[in-house]
Write a protein that holds these residues in place. Structure first.
Motif, PDB file in Angstrom:
ATOM      1  N   ARG A 129     -24.839 -28.020   3.658  1.00  0.00           N
ATOM      2  CA  ARG A 129     -26.160 -28.244   3.058  1.00  0.00           C
ATOM      3  C   ARG A 129     -27.016 -26.992   3.241  1.00  0.00           C
ATOM      4  O   ARG A 129     -27.137 -26.482   4.358  1.00  0.00           O
ATOM      5  CB  ARG A 129     -26.830 -29.441   3.733  1.00  0.00           C
ATOM      6  N   VAL A 149     -31.717 -30.846   1.175  1.00  0.00           N
ATOM      7  CA  VAL A 149     -31.645 -29.594   1.919  1.00  0.00           C
ATOM      8  C   VAL A 149     -31.922 -29.865   3.394  1.00  0.00           C
ATOM      9  O   VAL A 149     -32.397 -30.939   3.758  1.00  0.00           O
ATOM     10  CB  VAL A 149     -32.641 -28.535   1.392  1.00  0.00           C
ATOM     11  N   LYS A 201     -34.409 -28.760   5.578  1.00  0.00           N
ATOM     12  CA  LYS A 201     -35.689 -28.059   5.612  1.00  0.00           C
ATOM     13  C   LYS A 201     -36.325 -28.185   6.993  1.00  0.00           C
ATOM     14  O   LYS A 201     -36.240 -29.230   7.647  1.00  0.00           O
ATOM     15  CB  LYS A 201     -36.645 -28.617   4.559  1.00  0.00           C
TER      16      LYS A 201
END
Length: 249
Positions: free
Chosen positions: A21, A125, A127
């Motif tokens: 990812r 994602v 993050k």
């Protein structure tokens, strides 16, 4: 004696995809987080519930520091819970589980990765959180140094502290220390380090530093090369229990 466990991402099962990812960080560094660094939320809950039911004590860094510097004994069943990199799942999923269990944990912060403002949770994602969000969950987490902009790698053998000069590494560490409370505690980026990395930490009076090498930490373990167990989603709960039962004896 104690084990140190390290987690990166705790995600619901439906968010565990069969591919790396991409990370999303404030300073623009590009990389991808591989699946072995994820833990499923149900399994994480089961792991924490087991530790709670079996009477494990979640250590603070101050207790670990006193263990090495003053010879202070630790509770018979002790575990240091750690997280790296401050991904959004830290707040979204790991925080509520730990808070309910009454556990504390240490988070290693790559300060240059932190965003200035909060944003919505993005499951697609990995993050990183904002500085403000870290303050919101500080009742469970304490924060330590994971570099500012040096959380970068060349392949699987070198992290940035290994190829930069010692002086540049020192400056980066000082910048990170402006953002964290635990200014003498460090985790090696990607678990990669060399003797220069250790020497710089010692020169700057760091008292504890964590690798990703498996093993139990004892009074004889070098405080700047402490062991940590990477806990992946593929670890069966029975394997986890056996590992922790071995520590508790």
């Amino acid at each position: 004696m104690f084990r140190t466990l390290v987690f990166h991402e705790v995600r619901p099962v439906e968010e565990l995809y069969e591919q790396p990812r991409p990370i999303l960080v404030a300073d623009g560094y590009e990389d991808a987080l591989p699946l072995p660094l994820f833990d499923s939320l149900p399994l994480f809950q089961e792991q924490i519930n087991y530790l709670k039911q079996e009477g494990f004590h979640s250590l603070s860094i101050s207790e670990v520091r006193a263990f090495y510097e003053q010879g202070q004994p630790l509770p018979e069943k002790s575990v240091l819970l750690t997280f790296d990199d401050c991904y959004q799942s830290l707040k979204e999923y790991a925080y509520p589980v730990l808070k309910e269990a009454g556990f504390q944990a240490t988070v290693f912060v790559a300060a240059g990765w932190l965003f200035q403002t909060p944003s919505r949770y993005q499951p697609e994602v990995s993050k990183v959180l904002s500085k403000e969000e870290l303050k919101e969950i500080a009742d469970v987490f304490e924060y330590a140094n994971h570099t500012t902009h040096f959380h970068e790698r060349r392949g699987t053998t070198q992290s940035r502290p290994m190829w930069e000069t010692a002086e540049h590494f020192k400056k980066d560490l000082l910048l990170c220390n402006e953002q964290v409370a635990l200014t003498d505690v460090f985790a090696y980026p990607f678990g990669l380090y060399d003797q220069q990395t250790v020497d710089v930490l010692r020169e700057m009076n760091f008292c504890l530093a964590f690798t990703t090498k498996s093993g139990i930490n004892t009074p004889e373990t070098a405080p700047l090369e402490l062991h940590r167990e990477v806990i992946p989603y593929t670890m069966p709960i029975e394997v986890f229990k056996t590992m922790m039962e071995t520590e508790g004896k």
